[in-house]
Design a protein around this motif. Structure first.
Motif, mmCIF file in Angstrom:
data_model
loop_
_atom_site.group_PDB
_atom_site.id
_atom_site.type_symbol
_atom_site.label_atom_id
_atom_site.label_comp_id
_atom_site.label_asym_id
_atom_site.label_seq_id
_atom_site.Cartn_x
_atom_site.Cartn_y
_atom_site.Cartn_z
ATOM 1 N N ASP A 298 0.719 -1.166 -0.111
ATOM 2 C CA ASP A 298 -0.131 0.071 0.013
ATOM 3 C C ASP A 298 0.641 1.451 0.173
ATOM 4 O O ASP A 298 0.298 2.241 0.560
ATOM 5 C CB ASP A 298 -0.843 0.109 1.476
ATOM 6 C CG ASP A 298 -2.059 -0.888 0.876
ATOM 7 O OD1 ASP A 298 -2.285 -1.318 -0.030
ATOM 8 O OD2 ASP A 298 -2.508 -1.204 2.064
ATOM 9 N N ARG A 299 2.211 1.211 -0.600
ATOM 10 C CA ARG A 299 2.705 2.559 -0.599
ATOM 11 C C ARG A 299 2.665 3.197 -2.017
ATOM 12 O O ARG A 299 3.095 2.597 -2.751
ATOM 13 C CB ARG A 299 4.245 2.255 -0.442
ATOM 14 C CG ARG A 299 5.124 3.239 -0.812
ATOM 15 C CD ARG A 299 6.602 3.188 -0.225
ATOM 16 N NE ARG A 299 7.500 4.243 -0.395
ATOM 17 C CZ ARG A 299 8.699 4.103 -0.376
ATOM 18 N NH1 ARG A 299 9.412 3.070 0.006
ATOM 19 N NH2 ARG A 299 9.391 5.278 -0.430
ATOM 20 N N LYS A 300 2.126 4.273 -1.995
ATOM 21 C CA LYS A 300 1.892 4.831 -3.108
ATOM 22 C C LYS A 300 3.120 5.851 -3.533
ATOM 23 O O LYS A 300 3.322 6.514 -2.645
ATOM 24 C CB LYS A 300 0.388 5.793 -3.133
ATOM 25 C CG LYS A 300 -0.785 4.740 -3.104
ATOM 26 C CD LYS A 300 -2.041 5.810 -3.507
ATOM 27 C CE LYS A 300 -3.186 4.569 -3.685
ATOM 28 N NZ LYS A 300 -4.392 5.562 -3.501
ATOM 29 N N GLY A 301 3.406 5.861 -4.816
ATOM 30 C CA GLY A 301 4.343 6.949 -5.204
ATOM 31 C C GLY A 301 4.115 8.187 -5.734
ATOM 32 O O GLY A 301 2.810 8.660 -5.113
ATOM 33 N N GLN A 302 4.657 8.863 -6.740
ATOM 34 C CA GLN A 302 4.213 10.078 -7.308
ATOM 35 C C GLN A 302 4.071 9.814 -8.680
ATOM 36 O O GLN A 302 4.644 8.973 -9.393
ATOM 37 C CB GLN A 302 5.505 10.855 -6.823
ATOM 38 C CG GLN A 302 5.854 11.012 -5.602
ATOM 39 C CD GLN A 302 7.087 11.953 -4.971
ATOM 40 O OE1 GLN A 302 7.951 12.074 -5.978
ATOM 41 N NE2 GLN A 302 7.494 12.163 -4.030
ATOM 42 N N THR A 326 13.420 9.780 2.408
ATOM 43 C CA THR A 326 13.690 9.396 1.254
ATOM 44 C C THR A 326 13.262 10.044 0.126
ATOM 45 O O THR A 326 12.211 10.601 0.062
ATOM 46 C CB THR A 326 13.376 7.727 1.208
ATOM 47 O OG1 THR A 326 11.973 7.650 1.244
ATOM 48 C CG2 THR A 326 14.004 7.226 2.572
ATOM 49 N N PHE A 327 13.812 9.750 -1.168
ATOM 50 C CA PHE A 327 13.290 10.232 -2.256
ATOM 51 C C PHE A 327 13.580 9.464 -3.313
ATOM 52 O O PHE A 327 14.715 8.880 -3.780
ATOM 53 C CB PHE A 327 14.211 11.742 -2.489
ATOM 54 C CG PHE A 327 13.566 12.404 -3.911
ATOM 55 C CD1 PHE A 327 12.752 13.297 -3.846
ATOM 56 C CD2 PHE A 327 14.504 12.290 -5.054
ATOM 57 C CE1 PHE A 327 12.198 13.976 -4.874
ATOM 58 C CE2 PHE A 327 13.973 13.052 -6.197
ATOM 59 C CZ PHE A 327 12.816 13.866 -6.022
ATOM 60 N N ALA A 328 12.496 9.174 -4.348
ATOM 61 C CA ALA A 328 12.420 8.258 -5.482
ATOM 62 C C ALA A 328 12.879 8.777 -6.587
ATOM 63 O O ALA A 328 12.201 9.832 -7.325
ATOM 64 C CB ALA A 328 11.060 7.834 -5.536
ATOM 65 N N GLU A 329 14.322 8.372 -6.872
ATOM 66 C CA GLU A 329 14.827 9.175 -8.310
ATOM 67 C C GLU A 329 14.174 8.644 -9.573
ATOM 68 O O GLU A 329 14.045 7.399 -9.652
ATOM 69 C CB GLU A 329 16.305 9.152 -7.847
ATOM 70 C CG GLU A 329 17.099 9.757 -6.926
ATOM 71 C CD GLU A 329 18.375 9.673 -6.922
ATOM 72 O OE1 GLU A 329 19.167 10.838 -7.236
ATOM 73 O OE2 GLU A 329 19.079 8.665 -6.618
ATOM 74 N N ALA A 330 14.184 9.540 -10.196
ATOM 75 C CA ALA A 330 13.662 8.986 -11.819
ATOM 76 C C ALA A 330 14.621 8.334 -12.841
ATOM 77 O O ALA A 330 15.837 8.189 -12.177
ATOM 78 C CB ALA A 330 12.986 10.038 -12.511
ATOM 79 N N GLN A 331 14.497 8.347 -13.786
ATOM 80 C CA GLN A 331 15.458 7.536 -14.846
ATOM 81 C C GLN A 331 16.409 8.316 -15.020
ATOM 82 O O GLN A 331 17.373 7.815 -15.645
ATOM 83 C CB GLN A 331 14.637 7.213 -16.209
ATOM 84 C CG GLN A 331 15.155 6.583 -17.166
ATOM 85 C CD GLN A 331 14.445 6.265 -18.668
ATOM 86 O OE1 GLN A 331 13.941 5.130 -18.225
ATOM 87 N NE2 GLN A 331 14.575 7.134 -19.585
#
Length: 406
Positions: A298-302, A326-331
């Protein structure tokens, strides 16, 4: 009245800046800022920073948009030429690409009522940039000619072209708050979560700005982006986050890896109530989206917004109400240390799809590869080999980190 940051973005031309302003209003509901009439009629220090040459003068056009919830202002600055022919700005092609020029503090508490305060904040940022360019000696005719030639040839104008040695590695000009947070801002720190209570909440709220940087990139006084944020009056609600007083916007410095050849684009994260509703707004605005940070449990991102006018920056929508360390880095971050010539056109689709929204295209090199492709790609960009010698060091003793545990 609350103080909020003014982020100055370097745009290609006044026409592109106005179309970007319209897109920001359609996507995030950002209100256009009415410019000061005095500056439009007479100009200011930034318009007069470059001396006239052969009948033309380089001026700087400004359009701005303000977040209705956080009060942050995105200021689009673009070069404009006044001459008898006006042929300079119409020449040159290339796709528009934005870059972060400065992050400055808006007008302080006790100024005029809402409406004019955003215009004064933009005027203040222009004044600070003019003073900075004058201090660095970048107000000469030579700099004006170079700026004009880059613009007319369709080349990208970045921070180092205007701020010179201050930002050789893309560091933005910073003017951070020097006083502590006022009493009007209410920040809750409970159970590892950080919430910001605001008087008025809109559909979207700019809540986070991520600024990537190289570890060895320094300002003229030897300071780094990380050290300047650490010595400012910004609070630290989470590890790696620096929160602006009163507006609650968090600044996140993102260090690049030593192997990275380029920096990832800066990110602007907007909070929304529902990603499903945000997806509908993205579709109706003629943009595309990409998911990042989604995982199980149930972890939704961005959602990353993809549009040609937003190329060079990373705009995101997130429905999480709590800030995260934490930060979700992109491609783009994952490919920062690789060579484009060695990647498939479909892998690099994020470069085009992130700017134009085009999805999937054929790769002309499919089935035509040979053993010399990697050699030729490295010859075109030998900086990776040249920097490897600098990174060689003797054995280092591991020390305990000084970062507090959460």
């Amino acid at each position: 009245m609350k103080s909020a940051p003014v982020v100055t973005l370097l745009s290609k031309s006044p026409d592109v800046a106005r179309r970007t302003q319209s897109l920001l209003r359609s996507l995030f509901g950002m209100k256009p800022v009415v410019p000061l009439r005095r500056r439009q009629e007479e100009g200011d220090e930034l318009d007069k920073i470059f001396p006239p040459f052969l009948g033309w003068r380089m001026r700087w056009d400004s359009v701005a948009s303000q977040c209705a919830s956080s009060g942050a202002v995105l200021h689009l600055l673009s070069p404009s030429c006044q001459s008898s022919t006006d042929f300079i700005m119409s020449a040159g092609g290339g796709s528009p690409e934005l870059s972060v020029l400065s992050v400055t503090n808006g007008i302080e508490e006790g100024g005029p009522p809402s409406g004019e305060e955003a215009s004064l904040s933009v005027h203040k940022s222009r004044h600070q940039l003019a003073l900075r360019m004058h201090e660095l000696g970048n107000d000469s005719t030579t700099t004006a000619m170079k700026t004009m030639m880059r613009t007319s040839l369709g080349q990208k104008l970045n921070v180092s072209h205007l701020l010179g040695s201050c930002s050789k590695s893309g560091l933005p000009f910073l003017d951070l708050p020097s006083t502590e947070c006022g009493e009007n801002n209410t920040v809750f720190l409970q159970k590892g979560k950080c919430h910001l209570e605001t008087e008025t909440m809109g559909t979207f709220k700019l809540r986070e700005i991520a600024l990537p940087y190289f570890d060895d990139a320094t300002y003229e006084d030897g300071s780094t982006l990380f050290s300047r944020l650490g010595h400012s009056a910004l609070s630290r609600p989470k590890t790696g986050l620096y929160q602006w007083p009163q507006s609650g916007i968090a600044i996140r410095p993102l260090p690049a890896a030593k192997e990275d050849l380029t920096l990832a684009p800066p990110s602007f994260v907007f909070h929304c109530e529902s990603l499903d509703d945000a997806q509908k707004i993205i579709d109706s605005s003629g943009a595309n989206s990409a998911k990042v940070g989604f995982s199980g449990h149930d972890r939704k991102g961005q959602l990353i917004v993809r549009h040609q006018l937003l190329a060079g920056l990373d705009f995101r929508m997130c429905e999480a109400s709590a800030l995260s360390s934490t930060f979700a880095e992109a491609q783009e971050s994952l490919l920062a240390g690789s060579l484009d010539d060695l990647q498939s056109a479909n892998v690099l689709g994020g470069t085009d799809a992130g700017s134009t929204g085009v999805r999937g295209h054929s790769d002309a090199m499919n089935g035509l590869g040979d053993c010399w492709i990697e050699f030729r790609a490295n010859c075109r960009k030998p900086s990776g080999f040249l920097n490897k010698g600098k990174n060689v060091s003797s054995k280092r003793i591991v020390k305990a980190p000084s970062i507090p545990y959460e």
